[in-house]
Design a protein around this motif. Structure first.
Motif, PDB file in Angstrom:
ATOM      1  N   PRO A 403     -22.719 -11.007  30.353  1.00  0.00           N
ATOM      2  CA  PRO A 403     -21.331 -11.515  30.477  1.00  0.00           C
ATOM      3  C   PRO A 403     -21.294 -12.849  31.229  1.00  0.00           C
ATOM      4  CG  PRO A 403     -21.464  -9.209  31.148  1.00  0.00           C
ATOM      5  CD  PRO A 403     -22.864  -9.684  30.985  1.00  0.00           C
ATOM      6  N   GLU A 404     -22.109 -12.971  32.255  1.00  0.00           N
ATOM      7  CA  GLU A 404     -22.131 -14.211  33.041  1.00  0.00           C
ATOM      8  C   GLU A 404     -22.600 -15.389  32.175  1.00  0.00           C
ATOM      9  OE1 GLU A 404     -24.523 -13.883  36.627  1.00  0.00           O
ATOM     10  OE2 GLU A 404     -24.869 -16.059  36.580  1.00  0.00           O
ATOM     11  N   THR A 407     -19.958 -16.210  29.666  1.00  0.00           N
ATOM     12  CA  THR A 407     -18.873 -16.986  30.285  1.00  0.00           C
ATOM     13  C   THR A 407     -19.268 -18.455  30.397  1.00  0.00           C
ATOM     14  OG1 THR A 407     -18.179 -15.053  31.554  1.00  0.00           O
ATOM     15  CG2 THR A 407     -17.423 -17.184  32.350  1.00  0.00           C
ATOM     16  N   MET A 408     -20.486 -18.676  30.859  1.00  0.00           N
ATOM     17  CA  MET A 408     -20.965 -20.064  30.984  1.00  0.00           C
ATOM     18  C   MET A 408     -20.908 -20.766  29.633  1.00  0.00           C
ATOM     19  SD  MET A 408     -24.208 -19.768  33.527  1.00  0.00           S
ATOM     20  CE  MET A 408     -24.050 -19.370  35.247  1.00  0.00           C
ATOM     21  N   ARG A 409     -21.369 -20.040  28.610  1.00  0.00           N
ATOM     22  CA  ARG A 409     -21.364 -20.636  27.266  1.00  0.00           C
ATOM     23  C   ARG A 409     -19.919 -20.897  26.816  1.00  0.00           C
ATOM     24  NH1 ARG A 409     -23.521 -22.779  24.343  1.00  0.00           N
ATOM     25  NH2 ARG A 409     -24.026 -21.637  22.463  1.00  0.00           N
ATOM     26  N   ALA A 410     -19.018 -19.935  27.101  1.00  0.00           N
ATOM     27  CA  ALA A 410     -17.624 -20.065  26.652  1.00  0.00           C
ATOM     28  C   ALA A 410     -16.950 -21.273  27.307  1.00  0.00           C
ATOM     29  CB  ALA A 410     -16.853 -18.791  26.978  1.00  0.00           C
ATOM     30  N   PRO A 505     -20.907 -17.007  23.286  1.00  0.00           N
ATOM     31  CA  PRO A 505     -19.748 -17.105  24.183  1.00  0.00           C
ATOM     32  C   PRO A 505     -18.846 -15.873  24.062  1.00  0.00           C
ATOM     33  CG  PRO A 505     -20.006 -19.107  22.891  1.00  0.00           C
ATOM     34  CD  PRO A 505     -21.005 -18.150  22.379  1.00  0.00           C
ATOM     35  N   LEU A 506     -18.902 -15.267  22.882  1.00  0.00           N
ATOM     36  CA  LEU A 506     -18.093 -14.077  22.646  1.00  0.00           C
ATOM     37  C   LEU A 506     -18.491 -12.922  23.573  1.00  0.00           C
ATOM     38  CD1 LEU A 506     -15.841 -13.262  20.689  1.00  0.00           C
ATOM     39  CD2 LEU A 506     -17.589 -12.408  19.139  1.00  0.00           C
ATOM     40  N   ALA A 508     -18.848 -13.046  26.538  1.00  0.00           N
ATOM     41  CA  ALA A 508     -18.088 -13.126  27.784  1.00  0.00           C
ATOM     42  C   ALA A 508     -16.912 -12.149  27.756  1.00  0.00           C
ATOM     43  CB  ALA A 508     -17.567 -14.546  27.975  1.00  0.00           C
ATOM     44  N   VAL A 509     -16.403 -11.901  26.548  1.00  0.00           N
ATOM     45  CA  VAL A 509     -15.250 -11.005  26.439  1.00  0.00           C
ATOM     46  C   VAL A 509     -15.593  -9.705  25.734  1.00  0.00           C
ATOM     47  CG1 VAL A 509     -13.439 -12.739  26.582  1.00  0.00           C
ATOM     48  CG2 VAL A 509     -14.532 -12.310  24.392  1.00  0.00           C
ATOM     49  N   ASP A 512     -16.162  -6.553  27.750  1.00  0.00           N
ATOM     50  CA  ASP A 512     -15.118  -6.014  28.625  1.00  0.00           C
ATOM     51  C   ASP A 512     -14.293  -4.957  27.884  1.00  0.00           C
ATOM     52  OD1 ASP A 512     -15.871  -7.660  30.673  1.00  0.00           O
ATOM     53  OD2 ASP A 512     -14.775  -9.338  29.800  1.00  0.00           O
TER      54      ASP A 512
END
Lengths: 512, 238
Positions: A403-404, A407-410, A505-506, A508-509, A512
């Protein structure tokens, strides 16, 4: 870069347990690699120092008719180099050659000990190296230690027996060799010999018969002038006994055509025509006169002197050698010099060929190579295990941080940012713990080297590259370990980086 | 000015042997500076739609244009650059980088841009920290902040590069009502001041009052866009 370093460093601190696990593996890996490299390096340097500088030189030249390269330790008779003057000229003209020493080598049968008690099929055999002893010492850095008696002076005839050879002869023939003119040195004698000292049979002269290709060798009477050992690797070269060139040539019938055609007096003709039984009479213990004044008596010198007077003989062939030891200015030019010399010999039709010291020492080189391969395999194994464990730990780390990373990629971090971040984290650990391992390994290498652990047999001598365990860690070795460690780190990080680059990047979400 | 154009967008996911159609031919446009809410029940496709607009997911079919650029023609590096420079993200779960403090989290996208002077970066970050009311928490790590504070950090981070579009996927879902309202009020205020386009998804009727326009999505389709007040009052549970 500052951001990357910040993130990498803090991530390591955040996951202390994992960082310590990877760090410990890198530490252990670096330590073992340092030690392994130190041992390999020590062995190579030891072998080079001890064999090249004290025993063989960089190159050995032998007759081109000599088919086997491993002539130094082979019992097979060696062919005489037919064109020694041309070889000498070639060596003198080669600017890579620092020094050379012509020599002779061959196997002899010792006739006056053991043969009286044993059957003829179990003779005492010894390996002789015929050299100009003074030149030999100079060429090989005074590599010989005289334990009893003396060395051979200029043009002096005689035999120097290796201390192990004396022990071997005592154990098999129950005869203790004593240098001429010396008494028993109790401190050098084994307990068995000491226990029977009153009845101990001794000998200071040997009758030697060279074992040549054509069985036409002569018997030579040689005085034992000294007992010696090689200062290094004596265990490996224990069967080598040194003799003067003249005696060797007589022993192996290296004579000039003029000499072979010499007419002898009637009296000596009878000696030459004697039967085997009557010869044994000449060489029996009772027929030999030991002690001072022997040189002027029945030895071959006396016979030759008589013949010389007749003006028919010059001496043995002065340029009859079957071996030339060659030292170069440095080892890096070995292959090029070898190539040049062989080309020159071949194009001039000279009866000579050069082989490298490694080939010349035959099985010793093979065993040393095996040791090096085994050590390298061991180091590689450590390397491999370290890579696997680090890959596993870093992979888990990457998966946990999906996820981290997502997030960075997103929010706009390119893939190369993620790659650099992971590599930097691992390099941090490699630098810190690897350096500690490298330093510890180097200190351990120094410590082990200082222990002066002695080799107790030939195998250990080969593994140690000398008589004592002397691993070496120098700048080259440290650089080598550093490179290995960098390779381990980069290899270990490849798969986790590949996984991290696949994080979308996906992610990151999506998690969740 | 038309900033986002979505035409006949479909999105299919494969779940084992089954294909699930999350979006089924979605069409709508977004004007520059709008404060737009995408409304729908869980599983209706609103997150998928936001992900496609934010270039972190790709449509299976159809066209998505941002400032006239067809995003499916961009490669990974170009999409990354587009996200960095044009789009700000506010995630439901905040998604802050745990090892960085408040200042550093907000600073992160600016450092990725890699060309701004340090002074400008510090000034921009401090201004945003002040706007989101976190001046006293500059050196705090995310773990040391409350949910509302984390979301404020996320808002500041999403705005730090002056993006043309800010996407917020259920930004108040993990917050209590009071904090949620304050976050929406903050977003609205920034929208008014910075003129950035805000698109946020929600299924909380309470937050819809902030929206200029609502896109109602149901079963992967945009259904009649209705004014926010009507939606709020019809009691359908959004």
């Amino acid at each position: 870069m500052g951001l990357l370093i910040k993130i990498a460093f803090r991530n390591l601190l955040r996951h202390k347990g994992r960082s310590l696990v990877i760090g410990a593996i890198l530490f252990a890996g670096a330590l073992v690699m340092s030690l392994g490299n130190g041992i390999i390096s020590g062995m190579e340097k030891g072998l080079e120092a001890n064999i090249i500088h004290q025993w063989t030189g960089h190159l050995i030249i032998m007759s081109s008719r000599q088919t086997n390269d491993d002539a130094l330790f082979s019992p097979k008779p060696m062919k005489v180099i037919r064109h020694y003057p041309q070889v000498e000229t070639a060596l003198r003209n080669d600017r890579n050659v620092r020094a050379f020493l012509p020599a002779t080598k061959g196997l002899v049968m010792v006739l006056n000990i053991g043969a009286r008690k044993r059957a003829a099929e179990h003779p005492v055999l010894s390996m002789l190296l015929g050299v100009d002893f003074q030149h030999y010492r100079k060429m090989f850095n005074n590599s010989v230690s005289l334990l009893e008696g003396s060395g051979l002076g200029p043009d002096e005839k005689g035999l120097l027996v290796n201390v192990y050879e004396r022990k071997k002869i005592y154990e098999s023939e129950n005869t203790w060799l004593l240098p001429l003119g010396t008494g028993l040195n109790r401190s050098k004698m084994p307990p068995d010999a000491l226990s029977e000292i009153d009845t101990l049979e001794t000998a200071s002269s040997l009758v030697l018969m060279g074992i040549g290709d054509d069985n036409s060798a002569l018997d030579v009477f040689a005085h034992v002038k000294g007992i010696y050992e090689f200062k290094a690797l004596n265990l490996l070269f224990k069967e080598i006994n040194l003799i003067d060139l003249e005696s060797f040539r007589e022993c192996f019938d290296y004579v000039t055509r003029a000499e072979s055609q010499t007419a002898v007096s009637k009296e000596n003709s009878e000696i030459l025509d004697a039967t085997e039984e009557s010869l044994m009479h000449y060489f029996s213990k009772t027929a030999l006169i030991e002690g001072p004044g022997l040189e002027t008596d029945l030895g071959t010198d006396a016979l030759k002197k008589e013949v010389d007077t007749g003006g028919m003989i010059t001496a043995t062939a002065h340029d009859a050698y079957n071996l030339i030891f060659v030292k170069l200015h440095h080892g890096q030019i070995l292959e090029a010099t070898l190539h040049n010399l062989n080309n020159r010999f071949q194009s001039n039709g000279t009866d000579a060929r050069a082989v490298s010291w490694r080939k010349a020492i035959g099985y010793i080189s093979d065993i040393s190579l095996l040791f090096r391969i085994a050590l390298n395999i061991f180091v590689f194994f450590i390397f491999f295990v370290a890579v696997i464990i680090i890959i596993n730990t870093l992979t888990l780390n990457t998966l946990e941080r999906t996820p981290e990373i997502g997030t960075m990629r997103a929010i706009g971090a390119p893939k190369r940012f993620i790659t650099r971040m992971l590599i930097l984290e691992t390099l941090f650990l490699a630098c810190l713990f690897g350096s500690l391992g490298l330093i510890s390994g180097s200190l351990l290498t120094l410590f082990l080297s200082g222990l002066d652990l002695a080799a107790s047999n030939e195998m250990m001598s080969l593994a140690f590259g000398g008589d004592t365990f002397c691993p070496v860690m120098d700048l080259n070795g440290m650089t080598h370990v550093f490179i290995q460690l960098t390779v381990v780190t980069l290899m270990a990080v490849l798969y986790p980086v590949h996984l991290a680059k696949k994080v979308s990047p996906l992610d990151a979400v999506a998690r969740d | 000015m038309r900033q986002i154009e979505i035409t006949q967008v479909t999105k299919n996911y494969r779940l084992g042997k089954t294909t699930i159609q999350a979006l089924k031919g979605v069409n709508f446009t977004v004007e520059e500076g709008e404060f737009l809410s995408v409304v729908g029940a869980s599983g209706s496709g609103k997150t998928t739609l936001l992900n496609i607009i934010g270039c972190i997911d790709a449509a299976s079919e159809g066209s998505v244009k941002i400032d006239g650029i067809e995003i499916k023609r961009l490669n990974d590096n170009e999409l990354t650059d587009l996200r960095l420079r044009k789009i700000g993200f506010i995630f439901q779960t905040f998604n802050l980088i745990p090892v960085l403090n408040v200042f550093e989290n907000i600073e992160f996208p600016l450092l990725l841009m890699n060309h701004l002077p340090k002074k400008a970066v510090v000034s921009r970050v401090n201004a945003l920290i002040e706007q989101v009311g976190l001046t006293d928490f500059v050196r705090h790590k995310p773990a040391e902040l409350s949910g509302g504070q984390r979301q404020r950090v996320a808002i500041a981070r999403s705005l730090v590069t002056n993006p043309a579009i800010v996407l917020a996927d259920e930004p108040t879902a993990n917050l209590d009502t009071e904090t949620g309202n304050s976050i929406l009020a903050l977003m609205k205020a920034i929208n008014m001041r910075e003129k950035s386009t805000f698109i946020f998804s929600t299924h909380d009727p309470e937050v819809l009052k902030y929206a200029d326009r609502i896109v109602n999505i149901r079963d992967g389709r945009v259904v009649n866009p209705e004014p926010p007040v009507a939606l709020c009052l019809d009691g359908r549970g959004y």
